[in-house]
Design an enzyme around this catalytic site. Sequence first.
Site, PDB file in Angstrom:
ATOM      1  N   THR A 113     -30.763  -3.888 -33.109  1.00  0.00           N
ATOM      2  CA  THR A 113     -29.428  -3.292 -32.997  1.00  0.00           C
ATOM      3  C   THR A 113     -28.818  -2.999 -34.369  1.00  0.00           C
ATOM      4  OG1 THR A 113     -29.107  -4.534 -30.967  1.00  0.00           O
ATOM      5  CG2 THR A 113     -27.133  -3.633 -31.997  1.00  0.00           C
ATOM      6  N   GLY A 138     -19.461  -9.780 -38.281  1.00  0.00           N
ATOM      7  CA  GLY A 138     -19.798  -8.353 -38.215  1.00  0.00           C
ATOM      8  C   GLY A 138     -18.953  -7.434 -39.061  1.00  0.00           C
ATOM      9  N   GLY A 185     -25.553  -7.404 -21.012  1.00  0.00           N
ATOM     10  CA  GLY A 185     -26.129  -7.384 -22.359  1.00  0.00           C
ATOM     11  C   GLY A 185     -25.252  -8.064 -23.405  1.00  0.00           C
ATOM     12  N   GLU A 190     -27.654 -13.278 -24.325  1.00  0.00           N
ATOM     13  CA  GLU A 190     -29.115 -13.255 -24.301  1.00  0.00           C
ATOM     14  C   GLU A 190     -29.640 -13.921 -23.026  1.00  0.00           C
ATOM     15  OE1 GLU A 190     -30.919 -11.996 -26.849  1.00  0.00           O
ATOM     16  OE2 GLU A 190     -29.173 -11.584 -28.111  1.00  0.00           O
ATOM     17  N   LYS A 211     -22.710 -19.660 -39.133  1.00  0.00           N
ATOM     18  CA  LYS A 211     -21.700 -18.882 -39.858  1.00  0.00           C
ATOM     19  C   LYS A 211     -20.748 -19.811 -40.609  1.00  0.00           C
ATOM     20  CE  LYS A 211     -22.225 -15.139 -36.533  1.00  0.00           C
ATOM     21  NZ  LYS A 211     -21.833 -14.681 -35.172  1.00  0.00           N
ATOM     22  N   GLY A 250     -22.286  -5.728 -32.739  1.00  0.00           N
ATOM     23  CA  GLY A 250     -22.414  -4.357 -32.286  1.00  0.00           C
ATOM     24  C   GLY A 250     -23.113  -3.504 -33.322  1.00  0.00           C
TER      25      GLY A 250
END
Lengths: 439, 439
Positions: A13, A134, A187, A190, A205, A302
């Site tokens: 992705t 992200g 989706g 997982e 993180k 994303g």
Amino acid sequence: MKHVNVGILGLGTVGTGAAKILKKNAALITKRTGCPIRLKKAADVDRSRTRGLSLPECVYTNDAASVISDPEIDIVVELIGGLEPARSLVLQALKNGKHVVTANKALLSHHGAELYAAAARHGVEIAFEASVAGGIPIIRTIREGFAPDRILKFYGILNGTSNYILSRMTDEGADFATVLRDAQDKGYAEADPAFDIEGIDTLHKLCILIELGYGIRVDYRKIYTEGISRITSLDIEHARELGYRIKLLAICRRAGSLIDARVHPTLVPEQHMLAQVHRTFNAIFLETADVGPTMFYGRGAGMLPTGSAVVADIMAIARTMRSACTHRVPLPLADASGSGLRLQPVKDIQSRYYLRLSVDDRPGVLSRIAGVLGRNRISISSVIQKGRTSRGGATVPIFMLTHEARESDMQNAMRQINRLALVRQKTMLIRIADEISGE
Amino acid sequence: MKHVNVGILGLGTVGTGAAKILKKNAALITKRTGCPIRLKKAADVDRSRTRGLSLPECVYTNDAASVISDPEIDIVVELIGGLEPARSLVLQALKNGKHVVTANKALLSHHGAELYAAAARHGVEIAFEASVAGGIPIIRTIREGFAPDRILKFYGILNGTSNYILSRMTDEGADFATVLRDAQDKGYAEADPAFDIEGIDTLHKLCILIELGYGIRVDYRKIYTEGISRITSLDIEHARELGYRIKLLAICRRAGSLIDARVHPTLVPEQHMLAQVHRTFNAIFLETADVGPTMFYGRGAGMLPTGSAVVADIMAIARTMRSACTHRVPLPLADASGSGLRLQPVKDIQSRYYLRLSVDDRPGVLSRIAGVLGRNRISISSVIQKGRTSRGGATVPIFMLTHEARESDMQNAMRQINRLALVRQKTMLIRIADEISGE
């Protein structure tokens, strides 16, 4: 400089997102960097993943090693994920004099110190904005925006899957298993969701942020980590009645030379901005000594949000290469600014607690439990005992909030309470973050 | 490099904050920069302002010109504020080969293009993180974090004084004049508050963000600007009944080659995070093409928050000097990335509107007003007409929300309505930001 050459390892992705952005935003990227950035190689074992990218034939390869040894490639972008072969490939790339961009939080939380040292030794950059939250540029903010400042504490919603599940449980009153199944169908989770819902991803993180923010090496195994799989719709409903939302938080607070770092479900006051972070969004609420409270909110995952963070790192390195300087911003752990700090064991923290007990529906139960808590120096601030059933002998829930107590006392009390015959299930304990404040 | 020498011009709140941080965080700053940063000179016409800083005798001067001509000074920090002498001093400093850090939004919004060009010509940096939203590193985020991305729109609460007044009016139901007086007593508002409450300060910051985010030069006089001085507690109360909070926003939205930029009081949906930004805090809600919606929240002013942003800029330049590179991040307007974009005239925007009319309390009034709106292609989505008084002949308020309409139609309707004999006061119009969304 004519142009900067990039090689991507891994076209999942994030890799696909980065490749798309390099192509569709090429004109903008060239203007803002001062030279073109060219995708010279893209490696993946699965050829079918290049579909939709319309890569020139000469760009695709199934051989990652050929990318990191390509003398024309300036920046290697590791987006394979996991520990191996990612670690070996990154180390070899650094050794070959390549700058590295990675989004791999597992790799950095396990082997960050080794990789930062290798980058220093070989005089190249390692950049990892996409590894935490992200599309939110939190790494850059800590390394540059708050460069002269000390981080006092932060609270992060860093895992979109967990936040999505908790949000839907909150909005719909649905139970954990139902929402998880639906999230898997959509989706957002997982097939094996343990990594996300058991807090491991959040832990990774958190480790990266601690190493960056405090300049100390962290052993992730020493950080208390608890996921959301035991949270029920009952917990969410009663937390709401009490003025709270349940969020999976990465928590880090500095007190003197101690770093209190944990990952667990937490009751967040409903007026707090973190309580307004819904679905797959991420946020970090952070307080520094000089700037005070701040919050950073955005998409934590994303294709394009994370891909954009990767490309921002590529551009930062390309801008540095044009100006012939590296390590303009010191590598993490390089400045020894964390000397003297250490992790605080979770048993020593102080917190208020939410408890959900599942007990026999008969007289005297509450006094037995209150007695155990009292003997462990824990006082109760409120109790909700739902109406007893007419038939007796059944199991009923009791919800409690405590005043501030010591974690070790609470754990002792929990062991004693769970051993009582009248307690029918392991007691649910959720810590409360009353001390979060925005002003 | 042995050390980097800094000269500060102006020891007001921000200058004092920067000097304090350079001193109290010196060890941290040295570690993270790679060399010490030394305050060599601090200029102010008022010697008494150095009280509390315990500056060595040789550091203070009342002569700004001696700072910018000092051959040992590497970075000049302009914290005088206003247009002159700040502009001349900054231009001379750049010409003398000094890097410049400034927090001066008025200067940048009026003369940014001239200063950026001068910095380019003389091969030095000009940094200005503290000019917008104090402690929130939004400039860095746009220039570096979102470097590969396109900003679609942003909504900013950028003036702490206005937000403080609106927050207190909302929390306490107090009226504008009362809260303003109290804010002046507390030091949150200037003796002459026009700059803050009439939206000028917000406009200056909006101009800086547009030049940065879109790469176009902006004439601040062409941007529609309206302050909060006409907002009453009635507006706040009725906005709240309708599910909104009133905030003074800097708004910027890109549609194709048009930039719709404005400053005005706005109805923000109460669930939106911007509605949760209270008191003197600032926030920017920003949406990009690839990363999507993000929000950045923190203190917009104050000695240490803004001082810290100034010192972060000093460190960024010192780090660049150590690595012997400048313009690693291109200067604003340097990359011509905004060619083809232009400002959209406010008359062409589309919005929903909140109206508060003050009308004669007699039959037929509502139909007259609705008639004017209808003839101007404006349809009403809801009306609250508070109970008529028994005695008639009095003045009563009518509150309306409209469906989406064109600003020029609304302005025509307003002129016609305000001319009606039955309308007793100029109608209050507040634009609604329904289109803000966090997901």
